[in-house]
Design a protein around this motif. Structure first.
Motif, PDB file in Angstrom:
ATOM      1  N   ALA A 171       0.831  -1.207   0.000  1.00 50.89           N
ATOM      2  CA  ALA A 171       0.000   0.000   0.000  1.00 50.89           C
ATOM      3  C   ALA A 171       0.864   1.256   0.000  1.00 50.89           C
ATOM      4  O   ALA A 171       0.630   2.193  -0.760  1.00 50.89           O
ATOM      5  CB  ALA A 171      -0.943  -0.006   1.202  1.00 50.89           C
ATOM      6  N   SER A 172       1.897   1.256   0.824  1.00 53.37           N
ATOM      7  CA  SER A 172       2.737   2.445   0.923  1.00 53.37           C
ATOM      8  C   SER A 172       3.473   2.735  -0.378  1.00 53.37           C
ATOM      9  O   SER A 172       3.436   3.857  -0.891  1.00 53.37           O
ATOM     10  CB  SER A 172       3.769   2.283   2.043  1.00 53.37           C
ATOM     11  OG  SER A 172       3.218   2.692   3.271  1.00 53.37           O
ATOM     12  N   HIS A 174       2.933   1.568  -3.360  1.00 49.46           N
ATOM     13  CA  HIS A 174       1.978   1.845  -4.431  1.00 49.46           C
ATOM     14  C   HIS A 174       1.445   3.271  -4.316  1.00 49.46           C
ATOM     15  O   HIS A 174       1.231   3.947  -5.317  1.00 49.46           O
ATOM     16  CB  HIS A 174       0.810   0.876  -4.390  1.00 49.46           C
ATOM     17  CG  HIS A 174      -0.381   1.324  -5.192  1.00 49.46           C
ATOM     18  ND1 HIS A 174      -0.423   1.266  -6.569  1.00 49.46           N
ATOM     19  CD2 HIS A 174      -1.562   1.880  -4.818  1.00 49.46           C
ATOM     20  CE1 HIS A 174      -1.581   1.754  -6.998  1.00 49.46           C
ATOM     21  NE2 HIS A 174      -2.288   2.138  -5.956  1.00 49.46           N
ATOM     22  N   GLY A 175       1.224   3.704  -3.091  1.00 50.61           N
ATOM     23  CA  GLY A 175       0.682   5.044  -2.878  1.00 50.61           C
ATOM     24  C   GLY A 175       1.561   6.109  -3.480  1.00 50.61           C
ATOM     25  O   GLY A 175       1.090   6.968  -4.232  1.00 50.61           O
ATOM     26  N   LEU A 176       2.842   6.047  -3.203  1.00 46.92           N
ATOM     27  CA  LEU A 176       3.731   7.065  -3.744  1.00 46.92           C
ATOM     28  C   LEU A 176       3.838   6.933  -5.262  1.00 46.92           C
ATOM     29  O   LEU A 176       3.723   7.921  -5.997  1.00 46.92           O
ATOM     30  CB  LEU A 176       5.123   6.948  -3.107  1.00 46.92           C
ATOM     31  CG  LEU A 176       6.100   8.035  -3.559  1.00 46.92           C
ATOM     32  CD1 LEU A 176       5.517   9.424  -3.319  1.00 46.92           C
ATOM     33  CD2 LEU A 176       7.440   7.894  -2.854  1.00 46.92           C
ATOM     34  N   SER A 178       1.770   5.699  -7.400  1.00 47.28           N
ATOM     35  CA  SER A 178       0.563   6.063  -8.143  1.00 47.28           C
ATOM     36  C   SER A 178       0.258   7.555  -8.052  1.00 47.28           C
ATOM     37  O   SER A 178      -0.242   8.146  -9.006  1.00 47.28           O
ATOM     38  CB  SER A 178      -0.625   5.236  -7.666  1.00 47.28           C
ATOM     39  OG  SER A 178      -0.922   5.511  -6.319  1.00 47.28           O
ATOM     40  N   LEU A 179       0.587   8.165  -6.933  1.00 47.92           N
ATOM     41  CA  LEU A 179       0.375   9.618  -6.849  1.00 47.92           C
ATOM     42  C   LEU A 179       1.301  10.349  -7.805  1.00 47.92           C
ATOM     43  O   LEU A 179       0.896  11.283  -8.494  1.00 47.92           O
ATOM     44  CB  LEU A 179       0.621  10.118  -5.425  1.00 47.92           C
ATOM     45  CG  LEU A 179      -0.561  10.078  -4.466  1.00 47.92           C
ATOM     46  CD1 LEU A 179      -0.194  10.809  -3.183  1.00 47.92           C
ATOM     47  CD2 LEU A 179      -1.801  10.705  -5.077  1.00 47.92           C
ATOM     48  N   LEU A 194      11.963  11.937  -1.640  1.00 52.44           N
ATOM     49  CA  LEU A 194      10.640  11.479  -1.233  1.00 52.44           C
ATOM     50  C   LEU A 194      10.579   9.956  -1.279  1.00 52.44           C
ATOM     51  O   LEU A 194      10.084   9.307  -0.346  1.00 52.44           O
ATOM     52  CB  LEU A 194       9.584  12.090  -2.169  1.00 52.44           C
ATOM     53  CG  LEU A 194       8.155  12.193  -1.646  1.00 52.44           C
ATOM     54  CD1 LEU A 194       8.102  13.040  -0.391  1.00 52.44           C
ATOM     55  CD2 LEU A 194       7.234  12.783  -2.715  1.00 52.44           C
ATOM     56  N   LEU A 198      10.190   7.727   1.975  1.00 51.30           N
ATOM     57  CA  LEU A 198       9.000   6.899   2.125  1.00 51.30           C
ATOM     58  C   LEU A 198       9.395   5.461   2.411  1.00 51.30           C
ATOM     59  O   LEU A 198       8.823   4.801   3.287  1.00 51.30           O
ATOM     60  CB  LEU A 198       8.121   6.925   0.870  1.00 51.30           C
ATOM     61  CG  LEU A 198       6.895   6.034   1.064  1.00 51.30           C
ATOM     62  CD1 LEU A 198       5.707   6.847   1.523  1.00 51.30           C
ATOM     63  CD2 LEU A 198       6.559   5.203  -0.146  1.00 51.30           C
TER      64      LEU A 198
ATOM     65  N   LEU B 168       4.676  12.280   2.256  1.00 53.41           N
ATOM     66  CA  LEU B 168       4.876  10.903   2.721  1.00 53.41           C
ATOM     67  C   LEU B 168       3.586  10.340   3.303  1.00 53.41           C
ATOM     68  O   LEU B 168       3.177   9.217   2.978  1.00 53.41           O
ATOM     69  CB  LEU B 168       5.964  10.857   3.804  1.00 53.41           C
ATOM     70  CG  LEU B 168       7.392  11.198   3.384  1.00 53.41           C
ATOM     71  CD1 LEU B 168       8.311  11.083   4.588  1.00 53.41           C
ATOM     72  CD2 LEU B 168       7.838  10.282   2.264  1.00 53.41           C
ATOM     73  N   TRP B 170       0.473  11.416   2.897  1.00 50.50           N
ATOM     74  CA  TRP B 170      -0.567  11.296   1.867  1.00 50.50           C
ATOM     75  C   TRP B 170      -0.331  10.048   1.008  1.00 50.50           C
ATOM     76  O   TRP B 170      -1.258   9.296   0.698  1.00 50.50           O
ATOM     77  CB  TRP B 170      -0.580  12.559   1.007  1.00 50.50           C
ATOM     78  CG  TRP B 170      -1.694  12.600   0.009  1.00 50.50           C
ATOM     79  CD1 TRP B 170      -2.888  11.972   0.095  1.00 50.50           C
ATOM     80  CD2 TRP B 170      -1.717  13.315  -1.231  1.00 50.50           C
ATOM     81  NE1 TRP B 170      -3.658  12.249  -1.010  1.00 50.50           N
ATOM     82  CE2 TRP B 170      -2.962  13.076  -1.833  1.00 50.50           C
ATOM     83  CE3 TRP B 170      -0.789  14.151  -1.879  1.00 50.50           C
ATOM     84  CZ2 TRP B 170      -3.309  13.625  -3.071  1.00 50.50           C
ATOM     85  CZ3 TRP B 170      -1.152  14.703  -3.097  1.00 50.50           C
ATOM     86  CH2 TRP B 170      -2.387  14.442  -3.687  1.00 50.50           C
ATOM     87  N   ALA B 171       0.929   9.832   0.618  1.00 60.19           N
ATOM     88  CA  ALA B 171       1.247   8.685  -0.226  1.00 60.19           C
ATOM     89  C   ALA B 171       0.790   7.386   0.426  1.00 60.19           C
ATOM     90  O   ALA B 171       0.178   6.531  -0.207  1.00 60.19           O
ATOM     91  CB  ALA B 171       2.743   8.635  -0.524  1.00 60.19           C
ATOM     92  N   SER B 172       1.047   7.253   1.704  1.00 65.50           N
ATOM     93  CA  SER B 172       0.692   6.015   2.398  1.00 65.50           C
ATOM     94  C   SER B 172      -0.816   5.792   2.442  1.00 65.50           C
ATOM     95  O   SER B 172      -1.306   4.727   2.092  1.00 65.50           O
ATOM     96  CB  SER B 172       1.234   6.027   3.830  1.00 65.50           C
ATOM     97  OG  SER B 172       2.544   5.517   3.849  1.00 65.50           O
ATOM     98  N   HIS B 174      -3.160   7.254   0.719  1.00 67.61           N
ATOM     99  CA  HIS B 174      -3.704   7.113  -0.633  1.00 67.61           C
ATOM    100  C   HIS B 174      -3.421   5.715  -1.177  1.00 67.61           C
ATOM    101  O   HIS B 174      -4.243   5.134  -1.872  1.00 67.61           O
ATOM    102  CB  HIS B 174      -3.097   8.146  -1.574  1.00 67.61           C
ATOM    103  CG  HIS B 174      -3.285   7.822  -3.030  1.00 67.61           C
ATOM    104  ND1 HIS B 174      -4.487   7.996  -3.679  1.00 67.61           N
ATOM    105  CD2 HIS B 174      -2.446   7.287  -3.953  1.00 67.61           C
ATOM    106  CE1 HIS B 174      -4.373   7.607  -4.938  1.00 67.61           C
ATOM    107  NE2 HIS B 174      -3.144   7.164  -5.129  1.00 67.61           N
ATOM    108  N   GLY B 175      -2.262   5.190  -0.846  1.00 68.24           N
ATOM    109  CA  GLY B 175      -1.889   3.875  -1.357  1.00 68.24           C
ATOM    110  C   GLY B 175      -2.882   2.809  -0.947  1.00 68.24           C
ATOM    111  O   GLY B 175      -3.373   2.048  -1.783  1.00 68.24           O
ATOM    112  N   LEU B 176      -3.211   2.779   0.333  1.00 63.68           N
ATOM    113  CA  LEU B 176      -4.154   1.765   0.791  1.00 63.68           C
ATOM    114  C   LEU B 176      -5.544   2.019   0.210  1.00 63.68           C
ATOM    115  O   LEU B 176      -6.189   1.116  -0.313  1.00 63.68           O
ATOM    116  CB  LEU B 176      -4.212   1.740   2.316  1.00 63.68           C
ATOM    117  CG  LEU B 176      -5.128   0.653   2.891  1.00 63.68           C
ATOM    118  CD1 LEU B 176      -4.723  -0.710   2.356  1.00 63.68           C
ATOM    119  CD2 LEU B 176      -5.092   0.664   4.407  1.00 63.68           C
TER     120      LEU B 176
END
Lengths: 217, 217
Positions: A171-172, A174-176, A178-179, A194, A198, B168, B170-172, B174-176
């Motif tokens: 999740a983590s 992927h979050g970065l 994908s953003l 970043l 992360l 950082l 937000w990325a997490s 958002h990822g989940l």
DNA sequence: TGTACATCAGTGAACGCGCGTTCACTGATGTAC
DNA sequence: TGTACATCAGTGAACGCGCGTTCACTGATGTAC
């Protein structure tokens, strides 16, 4: 691009066009970034062939997109495997693997979008998940299992199993990834920093706290 | 649904249809999960009006989608603000706010997909980023700033500024949120636990390690 | 109070487009004799 | 070596569709007199 004059493939070599179609599909996916924007006709045009010719090689549009993605999943698998040979110490594997994962995403943004940021048409979705679960996630899962076995995962997380811990990690990262792909126009601070931060923050949140005072190995 | 018999809006009340169009657009976005799948004609059909009528209220399709999303950004803003009144202690704000963010995403999956998981058409993108940056991200940023000011962020991260730390976090989250939305078919372990653990792991990775032995406040 | 009229929210028909897919076909190629 | 022929990769035309958008229009409503 250049209007290549195609000669028909000889009898046994139908696979030549098939490969060209797959390559063109992947190229178009990358350029447009949307499965819906890639049309059979556009693929045919790119290859230098008429659209019905596609149907000799792929059942329908879904199938074509599916096959194109399958190849990309293989690429990701290779990236993850290359980053996780037995050489990398267990405690650093998540960092290295996470880095490879994010690099893959940023190098293949439009493929990544289709692989992980969109929902497939039903039947195709099953296949995609099969492919993905089959190998890529398993590689991640194996590393997490090793990490747990080595006693490096916080006990309250380790108790919930490798799937749970792997999910957190995925999740983590992927979050970065994908953003950065979805919102390239945002005023992101230094991208490299970043990513590094992360990865470290994520690992720090999952692994046991180092105990510098009690025992220092 | 039910074929509502529309009566024409009286002279000054053109806004009534406008609101209905926006509501129908949001509903269709939620049902289809794709901006491309929502057509002017489908919206008109849903409202019980002919498609040219849309054009009296919105310049073109992009504009309509844009306005529909703007409303959703406001909803997110309200969710974030409600979760972050001055009542919540600074050390817990990230947890509470992250939870609100993920809840919003899961309650509005298709809107969330369009807001944060797709790339808008150019001109629209600028607007979307404006909207988003304008308020929602600012709310998050303010909390991060407070957290830094309170000395609760690991110094090596705090040094890089609130934008970096906020990114950082937000990325997490958002990822989940985005993985749960994009891959609902995956064998996710207990969702609630996953959310809670992700939030805690993320916060743990960003905030200073508690120092139980040195000083206990 | 009654009537003529301007307003303007919404209509209905039409435009040109690109799409996925089908169908009967063509004609170069390799093979059998 | 030469010829007739079956194979089958790719063609060209056509289908029906839903799309965004335009245009001249209609007819209920509110207003001016």
């Amino acid at each position: 691009m250049t209007a290549v004059v195609r000669s028909r493939s000889p009898r046994g070599e139908g696979d030549r066009l098939r490969e060209e179609i797959l390559a063109a599909t992947q190229r178009l996916l990358m350029e447009t970034g949307s499965a819906e924007a890639v049309s059979i006709r556009a693929v045919a045009r790119a290859v230098g062939v008429t659209s019905p010719a596609i149907y000799r090689h792929f059942e329908d549009k879904d199938r074509l997109l599916l096959e194109a993605c399958r190849e990309k999943f293989q690429d990701l698998q290779v990236a993850l495997e290359a980053a996780e040979p037995q050489k990398v110490p267990v405690g650093e594997r998540m960092l290295v693997m996470g880095r490879s994962y994010i690099d893959f995403a940023l190098e293949n943004p439009e493929s990544y979008r289709i692989m992980f940021m969109t929902r497939f048409d039903m039947s195709a979705q099953h296949f995609a998940e099969e492919m993905m679960g089959d190998r890529c996630f398993m590689i991640l899962l194996d590393s997490v299992t090793d990490l747990i076995d080595a006693g490096l995962v916080r006990p309250e997380l380790a108790d919930k199993g490798a799937l749970h811990v792997g999910g957190l990690f995925w999740a983590s990262i992927h979050g970065l990834a994908s953003l950065l792909i979805a919102k390239p126009g945002l005023p992101w601070p230094d991208r490299e920093q970043l990513i590094t931060d992360l990865l470290h923050a994520t690992v720090r949140g999952i692994q046991v706290a180092p105990k510098p005072s009690r025992r220092r190995s």
